[in-house]
Design an enzyme around this catalytic site. Structure first.
Site, short mmCIF file in Angstrom:
data_model
loop_
_atom_site.label_atom_id
_atom_site.label_comp_id
_atom_site.label_asym_id
_atom_site.label_seq_id
_atom_site.Cartn_x
_atom_site.Cartn_y
_atom_site.Cartn_z
N VAL A 125 74.66 24.88 31.52
CA VAL A 125 75.85 25.44 32.16
C VAL A 125 75.88 25.27 33.68
CG1 VAL A 125 76.36 27.16 30.38
CG2 VAL A 125 74.80 27.74 32.26
N TYR A 126 74.78 24.82 34.29
CA TYR A 126 74.79 24.64 35.73
C TYR A 126 75.73 23.49 36.09
CZ TYR A 126 70.60 27.62 35.93
OH TYR A 126 69.70 28.65 35.82
N SER A 127 76.85 23.88 36.70
CA SER A 127 77.92 22.92 37.04
C SER A 127 78.32 22.10 35.82
CB SER A 127 77.51 22.01 38.20
OG SER A 127 77.38 22.75 39.39
#
Length: 328
Positions: free
Chosen positions: A60-62
């Site tokens: 989900v990071y960026s």
């Protein structure tokens, strides 16, 4: 130049650097992120050249961008020397089964993470949060399958109630599923609630601990000051960081600054050194955005704190846990 140190992750035989490089900053989703792929790759290269072999990211990071950058950074390096960690749980799409810890989502996202990272296996695959809508047995079965098929080497967890983690470990033992090898809790000098929640479980069960937010979103670097308006840094756009601006926390920071001055080191180095002195902690997850910050963080390995100094740092605040405090 500080020499990197290594330790075993919990009771496993896996050797990881005493500092883990957090890769949430490598992306463009938030204004406080690096927003520069070339600079991100340079920082990753410098970290690995300094001996950091442990990299932590998440799908989900960026929205996958961080994993892609990590994949580019490790391309061409000896994969056997690296420990690559990523996570699953958060929303990756506005559609049924687009988030959570169902068997379908876990298996789909593991393959997607492998593609973005450009690797055949993930060293440490972690559940990012507890999923109240999916039986833990289903989640553990899916993770066990990933280990059995060679896509994952070890599994871990992050940020949950102690009873939830205990239940997961119990189910693994009863059903003979792969067991969680490590826990990723929020833990730092002003966020010590896990001392009353997850850390005793990890200590008793031989589970490794890799704390996130070891500098409390920048608060423990000393860059913020009482009664000053926040115009830059993470706190300028992140209410969670600004909520740390309490009298108790300022009192902790006063001691951090005092000891830093006595030792002629930085507040960030004292704060990281405190974590590194905790026997239950294996590898704090640092999140530098510049090479200078990276070098500064790594130098914390050289700092020794006496029992009296540890007491000074801890005395202004007592650890208390609740679901609200833990941001679960």
């Amino acid at each position: 130049m500080t020499e990197m140190q290594y330790t075993k992750l919990g009771s496993t035989g896996l050797e990881v650097s005493r500092l883990c490089l957090g890769c949430m900053n490598f992306g463009s989703e938030q204004p406080w992120m690096m927003n520069d792929e070339a600079a991100s790759l340079d920082l990753l290269d410098r970290a690995m050249d300094m001996g950091i072999n442990f990299l932590d990211t998440a799908n989900v990071y960026s929205h996958g961008e961080s994993e892609e950058i990590v994949g580019k950074a490790i391309e061409g390096r000896n994969r056997d020397e690296l420990v690559i960690a990523t996570k699953v749980f958060g929303g990756m799409g506005d559609y049924p089964n687009g988030q959570g810890l169902s068997r379908k989502h876990i298996l789909d996202q593991a393959e997607a993470s492998l593609d973005r990272l450009g690797t055949d296996y993930i060293d440490l695959y972690q559940i990012h949060r507890w999923d109240e809508t999916t039986p833990i047995e289903e989640t553990l079965s899916a993770l066990d399958h990933l280990v059995e098929t060679g896509r994952v080497r070890y599994i871990g967890a992050s940020t949950m109630a102690g009873w939830q983690f205990t239940k997961a470990l119990y189910e693994s033992d009863v059903e003979d599923y792969e067991r969680f090898s490590c826990m990723q809790p929020e833990y730092n000098l002003v966020d010590r609630h896990e001392e009353e929640n997850l850390l005793p479980v990890c200590d008793a069960e031989g589970v490794g601990v890799i704390p996130w937010s070891p500098l409390a979103g920048g608060f423990l670097t000393g860059k913020y000051h009482r009664d000053e308006e926040v115009t830059e840094g993470r706190a300028a756009s992140d209410e969670y960081t600004e909520e740390r601006f309490t009298d108790e926390n300022w009192a902790v920071l006063d001691e951090v600054r005092a000891i830093a001055e006595e030792k002629d080191v930085s507040a960030a180095q004292v704060s990281l050194a405190w974590l590194l002195h905790k026997p239950v902690v294996d590898s704090p997850i640092i999140g530098p955005r510049t090479e200078d910050h990276l070098v500064e963080n790594v130098a914390s390995l050289d700092i020794s704190l006496s029992d009296e100094e540890l007491e000074r740092l801890e005395s202004p605040k007592a650890p208390v846990w609740s679901r609200d405090i833990a941001n679960i």
